[in-house]
Design an enzyme around this catalytic site. Sequence first.
Site, PDB file in Angstrom:
ATOM      1  N   TYR A 111      -1.907  -0.892  10.661  1.00  0.00           N
ATOM      2  CA  TYR A 111      -2.169  -1.525   9.354  1.00  0.00           C
ATOM      3  C   TYR A 111      -0.996  -1.280   8.400  1.00  0.00           C
ATOM      4  O   TYR A 111      -0.470  -2.212   7.784  1.00  0.00           O
ATOM      5  CB  TYR A 111      -3.473  -0.981   8.748  1.00  0.00           C
ATOM      6  CG  TYR A 111      -3.606  -1.279   7.275  1.00  0.00           C
ATOM      7  CD1 TYR A 111      -3.861  -2.569   6.823  1.00  0.00           C
ATOM      8  CD2 TYR A 111      -3.439  -0.271   6.318  1.00  0.00           C
ATOM      9  CE1 TYR A 111      -3.954  -2.856   5.464  1.00  0.00           C
ATOM     10  CE2 TYR A 111      -3.534  -0.542   4.963  1.00  0.00           C
ATOM     11  CZ  TYR A 111      -3.786  -1.834   4.537  1.00  0.00           C
ATOM     12  OH  TYR A 111      -3.868  -2.108   3.197  1.00  0.00           O
ATOM     13  N   LYS A 124       2.070  -3.831   6.493  1.00  0.00           N
ATOM     14  CA  LYS A 124       2.523  -3.873   5.087  1.00  0.00           C
ATOM     15  C   LYS A 124       4.033  -3.675   5.011  1.00  0.00           C
ATOM     16  O   LYS A 124       4.734  -4.367   4.272  1.00  0.00           O
ATOM     17  CB  LYS A 124       1.803  -2.790   4.267  1.00  0.00           C
ATOM     18  CG  LYS A 124       0.310  -3.012   4.128  1.00  0.00           C
ATOM     19  CD  LYS A 124       0.005  -4.275   3.340  1.00  0.00           C
ATOM     20  CE  LYS A 124      -1.462  -4.587   3.269  1.00  0.00           C
ATOM     21  NZ  LYS A 124      -1.753  -5.906   2.695  1.00  0.00           N
ATOM     22  N   SER A 130       0.836  -1.209   0.000  1.00  0.00           N
ATOM     23  CA  SER A 130       0.000   0.000   0.000  1.00  0.00           C
ATOM     24  C   SER A 130       0.862   1.246   0.000  1.00  0.00           C
ATOM     25  O   SER A 130       1.981   1.245   0.531  1.00  0.00           O
ATOM     26  CB  SER A 130      -0.861  -0.031   1.265  1.00  0.00           C
ATOM     27  OG  SER A 130      -1.426   1.227   1.484  1.00  0.00           O
TER      28      SER A 130
HETATM   29  P1  NAD Z   1     -10.838  -7.270   0.950  1.00  0.00           P
HETATM   30  O1  NAD Z   1     -11.098  -7.249   2.416  1.00  0.00           O
HETATM   31  O2  NAD Z   1     -11.982  -7.051   0.040  1.00  0.00           O
HETATM   32  O3  NAD Z   1     -10.119  -8.644   0.538  1.00  0.00           O
HETATM   33  C1  NAD Z   1      -9.228  -9.301   1.411  1.00  0.00           C
HETATM   34  C2  NAD Z   1      -9.668 -10.747   1.505  1.00  0.00           C
HETATM   35  O4  NAD Z   1      -8.782 -11.438   2.386  1.00  0.00           O
HETATM   36  C3  NAD Z   1     -11.079 -10.904   2.068  1.00  0.00           C
HETATM   37  O5  NAD Z   1     -11.871 -11.655   1.157  1.00  0.00           O
HETATM   38  C4  NAD Z   1     -10.879 -11.635   3.390  1.00  0.00           C
HETATM   39  O6  NAD Z   1     -11.943 -12.513   3.681  1.00  0.00           O
HETATM   40  C5  NAD Z   1      -9.561 -12.347   3.140  1.00  0.00           C
HETATM   41  N1  NAD Z   1      -8.800 -12.656   4.366  1.00  0.00           N
HETATM   42  C6  NAD Z   1      -8.495 -11.840   5.396  1.00  0.00           C
HETATM   43  N2  NAD Z   1      -7.826 -12.521   6.336  1.00  0.00           N
HETATM   44  C7  NAD Z   1      -7.686 -13.796   5.885  1.00  0.00           C
HETATM   45  C8  NAD Z   1      -7.097 -14.970   6.415  1.00  0.00           C
HETATM   46  N3  NAD Z   1      -6.548 -14.997   7.632  1.00  0.00           N
HETATM   47  N4  NAD Z   1      -7.121 -16.097   5.679  1.00  0.00           N
HETATM   48  C9  NAD Z   1      -7.718 -16.108   4.453  1.00  0.00           C
HETATM   49  N5  NAD Z   1      -8.311 -15.037   3.914  1.00  0.00           N
HETATM   50  C10 NAD Z   1      -8.295 -13.880   4.626  1.00  0.00           C
HETATM   51  O7  NAD Z   1      -9.696  -6.199   0.672  1.00  0.00           O
HETATM   52  P2  NAD Z   1      -9.152  -5.646  -0.724  1.00  0.00           P
HETATM   53  O8  NAD Z   1      -9.537  -4.211  -0.828  1.00  0.00           O
HETATM   54  O9  NAD Z   1      -9.474  -6.588  -1.811  1.00  0.00           O
HETATM   55  O10 NAD Z   1      -7.588  -5.676  -0.434  1.00  0.00           O
HETATM   56  C11 NAD Z   1      -6.767  -6.757  -0.836  1.00  0.00           C
HETATM   57  C12 NAD Z   1      -5.355  -6.488  -0.334  1.00  0.00           C
HETATM   58  O11 NAD Z   1      -4.894  -5.234  -0.848  1.00  0.00           O
HETATM   59  C13 NAD Z   1      -5.273  -6.389   1.193  1.00  0.00           C
HETATM   60  O12 NAD Z   1      -4.071  -7.002   1.609  1.00  0.00           O
HETATM   61  C14 NAD Z   1      -5.218  -4.890   1.433  1.00  0.00           C
HETATM   62  O13 NAD Z   1      -4.548  -4.586   2.621  1.00  0.00           O
HETATM   63  C15 NAD Z   1      -4.444  -4.404   0.210  1.00  0.00           C
HETATM   64  N6  NAD Z   1      -4.705  -2.984  -0.132  1.00  0.00           N
HETATM   65  C16 NAD Z   1      -6.003  -2.574  -0.354  1.00  0.00           C
HETATM   66  C17 NAD Z   1      -6.239  -1.227  -0.653  1.00  0.00           C
HETATM   67  C18 NAD Z   1      -7.624  -0.738  -0.900  1.00  0.00           C
HETATM   68  O14 NAD Z   1      -7.836   0.491  -0.933  1.00  0.00           O
HETATM   69  N7  NAD Z   1      -8.625  -1.589  -1.091  1.00  0.00           N
HETATM   70  C19 NAD Z   1      -5.167  -0.306  -0.745  1.00  0.00           C
HETATM   71  C20 NAD Z   1      -3.866  -0.785  -0.510  1.00  0.00           C
HETATM   72  C21 NAD Z   1      -3.645  -2.138  -0.219  1.00  0.00           C
HETATM   73  N1  UFG Z   2     -13.249  10.964   2.705  1.00  0.00           N
HETATM   74  C1  UFG Z   2     -14.292  11.830   2.963  1.00  0.00           C
HETATM   75  N2  UFG Z   2     -15.472  11.313   3.399  1.00  0.00           N
HETATM   76  C2  UFG Z   2     -15.654   9.974   3.582  1.00  0.00           C
HETATM   77  C3  UFG Z   2     -14.600   9.093   3.307  1.00  0.00           C
HETATM   78  C4  UFG Z   2     -13.404   9.631   2.886  1.00  0.00           C
HETATM   79  O1  UFG Z   2     -14.151  13.048   2.813  1.00  0.00           O
HETATM   80  O2  UFG Z   2     -16.761   9.581   4.004  1.00  0.00           O
HETATM   81  C5  UFG Z   2     -11.965  11.510   2.220  1.00  0.00           C
HETATM   82  C6  UFG Z   2     -10.828  11.226   3.176  1.00  0.00           C
HETATM   83  O3  UFG Z   2     -10.770  12.218   4.190  1.00  0.00           O
HETATM   84  C7  UFG Z   2      -9.627  11.257   2.233  1.00  0.00           C
HETATM   85  C8  UFG Z   2     -10.200  10.751   0.906  1.00  0.00           C
HETATM   86  O4  UFG Z   2     -11.627  10.884   1.014  1.00  0.00           O
HETATM   87  O5  UFG Z   2      -9.210  12.562   2.092  1.00  0.00           O
HETATM   88  C9  UFG Z   2      -9.871   9.290   0.631  1.00  0.00           C
HETATM   89  O6  UFG Z   2     -10.225   8.536   1.787  1.00  0.00           O
HETATM   90  P1  UFG Z   2     -10.330   6.949   1.774  1.00  0.00           P
HETATM   91  O7  UFG Z   2     -10.732   6.542   3.154  1.00  0.00           O
HETATM   92  O8  UFG Z   2     -11.191   6.497   0.651  1.00  0.00           O
HETATM   93  O9  UFG Z   2      -8.857   6.491   1.417  1.00  0.00           O
HETATM   94  P2  UFG Z   2      -7.462   6.805   2.142  1.00  0.00           P
HETATM   95  O10 UFG Z   2      -6.657   7.624   1.187  1.00  0.00           O
HETATM   96  O11 UFG Z   2      -7.673   7.351   3.480  1.00  0.00           O
HETATM   97  O12 UFG Z   2      -6.843   5.359   2.311  1.00  0.00           O
HETATM   98  C10 UFG Z   2      -6.923   4.315   1.299  1.00  0.00           C
HETATM   99  C11 UFG Z   2      -7.062   2.966   1.990  1.00  0.00           C
HETATM  100  C12 UFG Z   2      -5.805   2.644   2.760  1.00  0.00           C
HETATM  101  C13 UFG Z   2      -4.622   2.707   1.818  1.00  0.00           C
HETATM  102  C14 UFG Z   2      -4.558   4.044   1.152  1.00  0.00           C
HETATM  103  C15 UFG Z   2      -3.455   3.996   0.123  1.00  0.00           C
HETATM  104  O13 UFG Z   2      -8.176   2.986   2.891  1.00  0.00           O
HETATM  105  O14 UFG Z   2      -5.897   1.331   3.268  1.00  0.00           O
HETATM  106  O15 UFG Z   2      -5.790   4.334   0.492  1.00  0.00           O
HETATM  107  O16 UFG Z   2      -3.332   5.193  -0.537  1.00  0.00           O
HETATM  108  F1  UFG Z   2      -3.493   2.524   2.533  1.00  0.00           F
END
Ligand code: NAD
Ligand code: UFG
Length: 332
Positions: free
Chosen positions: A148, A152, A124
């Site tokens: 969190y 990572k 991330s």
């Molecule tokens: P998500 O929660 O939709 O998917 C993660 C999946 O992992 C889920 O289906 C959950 O059931 C499974 N999981 C969690 N713990 C587990 C375990 N112990 N054993 C088996 N399965 C398990 O999340 P996502 O948005 O698809 O994110 C996927 C990956 O990308 C995550 O590692 C997250 O940290 C990373 N990531 C996501 C974002 C984002 O904005 N969505 C940004 C940066 C990094």
């Molecule tokens: N925001 C609002 N209102 C809301 C939700 C979010 O104004 O109801 C704003 C936040 O303040 C921020 C922007 O929208 O300024 C984006 O917020 P998100 O929560 O959608 O995303 P973040 O940038 O905070 O974080 C996301 C993931 C993290 C990841 C990161 C990587 O949640 O896990 O992107 O860039 F690490």
Amino acid sequence: MKVLLTGGLGYIGSHTAVELIKAGYDVEIMDNLYNSSIEVLDKLKQITGKETKFYKVDMCNLEEMDKMFETGHFDAVIHFAGLKAVGESTKLPLLYYENNIGGTINLLKCMQKYKVNNLIFSSSACVYSDKNVSPYVEDGILGAVNPYGRTKFFIEEIIKDYANTNSNFKAVILRYFNPIGAHESGLIGENPNGIPNNLMPYITRTALGKLEILNIFGNDYNTPDGTCIRDFIHIVDLANGHLKALNKIDQLKGFNVYNLGTGHGYSVLEVVNTFNKVCADKVKFKFTERRAGDLDCYFACADKAEKELGFKTQKTLEDMCLSAYNFEKNNK
Ligand code: NAD
Ligand code: UFG
């Protein structure tokens, strides 16, 4: 090539599964369903026309993991599984360390035992320190500010240490910026439980009247319109980044890190205004207090992934808004 997707029924994993299957990879999925639903498996079949093998396995259970690897004969793993809620991680840090780091150590043990030497890991942008100036480059200063983000960071280091012990092992760390949007079918998308923390699901649910009003957290940031700027990237583009990495993994060596972003920042207000321009239902919003921990602006330098993996995003902010809206409408 047979690829295991850990956490493959989640938001990013499911979209990646579609792109990999379309490209001809043999995909198998494991998930413990902690934050996803088994129905996604059927949606994948509807989209791809193919049955995907599924293992209901918890990565924290080494015995279950070992059994899956013994029968699976995987060539590569894309490791999505993990917990991802920043706020929750500050309240339950041990759960995050145990699940994300403990689970990854089990995965690496199995990969070592069964000689699976190709790994792509979901990292991330939150591993970067706020001392960096955007665009963030891969060799910028690291410094996560919440548990969190630290999972990572630690996992990246653990993978690097393991890669140093095994010259056949190749690791690709993908640092995602802000994935939003959904597959064009409207069958899979981001579907958080309860009240969403992230911006786009909050927007789509507000537009459809499931939530009353969007709170925009702060309009006094040091940005042109006062709202925060992020590198929002379409989920299908992000999924394709994994395909590009997998296609290239044979030619890579050791430990490699790439940003997956567009290289462009959009403000929160720009996202809301774009949504209101292209979608039939409109989002009501108000400006409220800043949310603790938010940075004013960051976005990726996308040059390394383009140069070395041939990765370039295709979709626009309009596509991101429309596809997210389409999924939310389907998702009764
Ligand atoms: P998500 O929660 O939709 O998917 C993660 C999946 O992992 C889920 O289906 C959950 O059931 C499974 N999981 C969690 N713990 C587990 C375990 N112990 N054993 C088996 N399965 C398990 O999340 P996502 O948005 O698809 O994110 C996927 C990956 O990308 C995550 O590692 C997250 O940290 C990373 N990531 C996501 C974002 C984002 O904005 N969505 C940004 C940066 C990094
Ligand atoms: N925001 C609002 N209102 C809301 C939700 C979010 O104004 O109801 C704003 C936040 O303040 C921020 C922007 O929208 O300024 C984006 O917020 P998100 O929560 O959608 O995303 P973040 O940038 O905070 O974080 C996301 C993931 C993290 C990841 C990161 C990587 O949640 O896990 O992107 O860039 F690490």
